[in-house]
Design a protein around this motif. Sequence first.
Motif, mmCIF file in Angstrom:
data_model
loop_
_atom_site.group_PDB
_atom_site.id
_atom_site.type_symbol
_atom_site.label_atom_id
_atom_site.label_comp_id
_atom_site.label_asym_id
_atom_site.label_seq_id
_atom_site.Cartn_x
_atom_site.Cartn_y
_atom_site.Cartn_z
ATOM 1 N N TYR A 1 0.659 -1.436 -0.351
ATOM 2 C CA TYR A 1 0.024 -0.243 -0.135
ATOM 3 C C TYR A 1 0.968 1.221 0.087
ATOM 4 O O TYR A 1 1.642 1.500 0.772
ATOM 5 N N LYS A 2 0.806 1.818 -1.209
ATOM 6 C CA LYS A 2 1.310 3.303 -1.164
ATOM 7 C C LYS A 2 0.810 4.033 -1.957
ATOM 8 O O LYS A 2 0.015 3.788 -3.264
ATOM 9 N N PRO A 3 1.107 5.383 -2.383
ATOM 10 C CA PRO A 3 0.156 6.769 -3.500
ATOM 11 C C PRO A 3 0.189 5.922 -4.586
ATOM 12 O O PRO A 3 -0.770 6.456 -5.136
ATOM 13 N N GLU A 4 1.329 6.036 -5.500
ATOM 14 C CA GLU A 4 1.235 4.202 -5.818
ATOM 15 C C GLU A 4 -0.063 3.710 -6.625
ATOM 16 O O GLU A 4 -0.278 4.231 -7.624
ATOM 17 N N ASN A 5 -0.196 3.529 -5.477
ATOM 18 C CA ASN A 5 -1.012 1.873 -5.654
ATOM 19 C C ASN A 5 -2.999 2.789 -5.174
ATOM 20 O O ASN A 5 -3.024 1.945 -5.069
ATOM 21 N N VAL A 6 -2.729 3.695 -5.065
ATOM 22 C CA VAL A 6 -3.998 4.303 -4.637
ATOM 23 C C VAL A 6 -4.612 5.415 -6.229
ATOM 24 O O VAL A 6 -4.015 6.269 -6.090
ATOM 25 N N LEU A 7 -5.856 4.933 -6.143
ATOM 26 C CA LEU A 7 -5.860 6.015 -7.703
ATOM 27 C C LEU A 7 -7.491 6.605 -7.374
ATOM 28 O O LEU A 7 -8.708 6.070 -6.648
ATOM 29 N N VAL A 8 -7.417 8.451 -7.523
ATOM 30 C CA VAL A 8 -8.589 8.301 -7.258
ATOM 31 C C VAL A 8 -9.017 9.207 -9.269
ATOM 32 O O VAL A 8 -8.303 9.635 -10.113
ATOM 33 N N THR A 9 -10.780 8.912 -9.052
ATOM 34 C CA THR A 9 -11.477 9.219 -10.274
ATOM 35 C C THR A 9 -11.713 10.242 -9.750
ATOM 36 O O THR A 9 -11.856 11.288 -8.543
ATOM 37 N N PRO A 10 -11.821 10.760 -10.920
ATOM 38 C CA PRO A 10 -12.794 12.411 -11.154
ATOM 39 C C PRO A 10 -13.976 12.426 -10.624
ATOM 40 O O PRO A 10 -14.031 13.725 -10.320
ATOM 41 N N ASP A 11 -14.401 11.376 -10.067
ATOM 42 C CA ASP A 11 -15.507 11.936 -8.612
ATOM 43 C C ASP A 11 -15.682 12.106 -7.356
ATOM 44 O O ASP A 11 -16.540 11.983 -6.247
ATOM 45 N N GLY A 12 -14.045 11.988 -7.235
ATOM 46 C CA GLY A 12 -13.581 12.152 -5.618
ATOM 47 C C GLY A 12 -13.337 10.721 -5.198
ATOM 48 O O GLY A 12 -12.728 10.754 -3.276
ATOM 49 N N TYR A 13 -13.779 9.313 -5.891
ATOM 50 C CA TYR A 13 -13.784 8.288 -5.188
ATOM 51 C C TYR A 13 -12.308 7.292 -5.260
ATOM 52 O O TYR A 13 -11.353 8.258 -6.349
ATOM 53 N N SER A 14 -11.739 6.343 -4.468
ATOM 54 C CA SER A 14 -10.464 5.697 -4.583
ATOM 55 C C SER A 14 -10.113 4.552 -5.061
ATOM 56 O O SER A 14 -11.393 3.488 -4.350
ATOM 57 N N LYS A 15 -9.561 3.893 -5.269
ATOM 58 C CA LYS A 15 -9.134 2.381 -5.510
ATOM 59 C C LYS A 15 -8.127 2.088 -5.483
ATOM 60 O O LYS A 15 -7.188 2.998 -5.693
ATOM 61 N N LEU A 16 -7.794 0.899 -4.608
ATOM 62 C CA LEU A 16 -6.542 0.248 -4.148
ATOM 63 C C LEU A 16 -5.999 -0.374 -5.670
ATOM 64 O O LEU A 16 -6.764 -1.605 -6.128
#
Length: 546
Positions: A133-148
């Motif tokens: 788990y690190k910033p490279e492996n967290v993705l943020v979508t245009p509506d403000g949600y995040s995925k691992l």
Amino acid sequence: MNTWEVPGYTGSLELGAGASGRVVLAVHEETGVEVAVKYLSESLRTRPGFVHGFRAEARLLGGLESPYVAGLYEYVESPAGAAIVMELVDGVSLRALLKRQGPLDPEAALVILKGSLLGLANAHRIGVVHRDYKPENVLVTPDGYSKLVDFGIAVDAGTSAGVAGTPSYMAPEQWTGAPASPTADVYAATATFFECLTGHKPYLGDNLAELALQHVDAPVPAEDAPEAVRDLVRRGLAKNPEERPARAEDLVAELEAAAGTAYGPSWEERGRGRLAALVALLPLLLPSPREAPQSSTDTARTVLHRQPGRGRAQSWLPGRPGLLVCAAALLAALLTSGIPFDPGTAAQREAQALATTSAQPGQGPAAPPAPPASTPSPSTTPTESAGLSPSPTVSPSGPAASGSGEPPIPATPTGDQETTAPGGPATPTTTVPAPPAAPTVKDVAVSSFRQTGPTTATATIGITTDGTGPISITVSWFTGGTAGQLGTPDGASQTFERSGATRYTLTVDHTFRNLGCYWAVPSTTTPAAADGGATQQLLTRRCDLR
């Protein structure tokens, strides 16, 4: 460079690349659905440990159904290449967001942490530890949600898989190679949360040894975080894993309580709105505006099994998609090893060209009309691709591992994996490929056994095997009064674990507690040597047999 492409998909743009391979934006030719295809690099495809790990990642994704994790469409392996076809998530990496926008306000950071933690919680529920788990492996979508994303080095909880992770986010116990635990993921997630709040990592050692010591011994820098979330930081970064939340879902509960108390009931809505505004400032980093593909691939493919009209992955169960991945791996192994294959049916004849595994779908929108291959279905929620795990690959080298202080620092590089995430530099990840099968022990010898003091002795033991897989070496000590007989055990036996070579030499010291004219040192191994092991006896200087 390997130009092989997954049959039935047309690649258009590389989203990330490194020594371990590349992630490509592609379109499923039959339906027009956009996907992300993760290709294993040509150099690693010839190394069984990496191929085994790549298959394991696909198998894991097939069993992990979560709206907070990029899902699996199919795993494809042939003599020409191996690839994982995944959801394409239209979003940017947290690393890119931090690089361009700097620290985030607490509400936005809490929203990012919560979304990706929910994905991590789903993994923990099925017994999987992410380990990276690190910033490279967290993705943020245009509506403000995040995925691992990126489960490339994930393992089952409790697995002893060596030192693995990205150094800046590794829990103290990860540096020692302790069995994988959800609490290590909690530590890494909190370290990432801390970076979102402050703009810097919790510890900034100049080298691996210094960084390891800081993670193990340095105080938790909670005072750098906003006061309202300092307790959350202290708990998540606790040195003792028993003092951290036990699993991701426990950290989510503490997060929601702290956020609600500090920022009121609307904290999540406000935080998501701020994230959406930040992502909107980075439109060129989103996969969505990329150009459409300009070429196609005409290649044969094999479908081992497919239920029509189904979408993306659901639970990985024996007899369903689990058997498919096993069958695909077996077929690929047969093809690449040259073992005769009986083409008894048309499907088997096709399998000689390509082995394909498709995860069985669960809930979600109906898939497009099924083509003669596994077809991904578009998602109604924002989705994103998993990237490649960046990482210099290292393994512990035993008691003599390089570095200063405790715990030992990983050494002995065995390969490099590094990926540049879209819009930002990669962070090195430390990982160890899955170990090969246990070898046959060809020889065990006690090459030296000598007395070094009135009650001390040292023995040198050599072991030769026919492979690099793991072995255990057990050294015991005995005292007695008769030549040629072991006598009485003296203290506990010592067991050493070794792997990665075909020859090992151990030098072991012992302080004897019992009296006796003869000392003996037998050595055995697991797997056992053909002759059962080796023993040497010496007459001590304390005895006069005249």
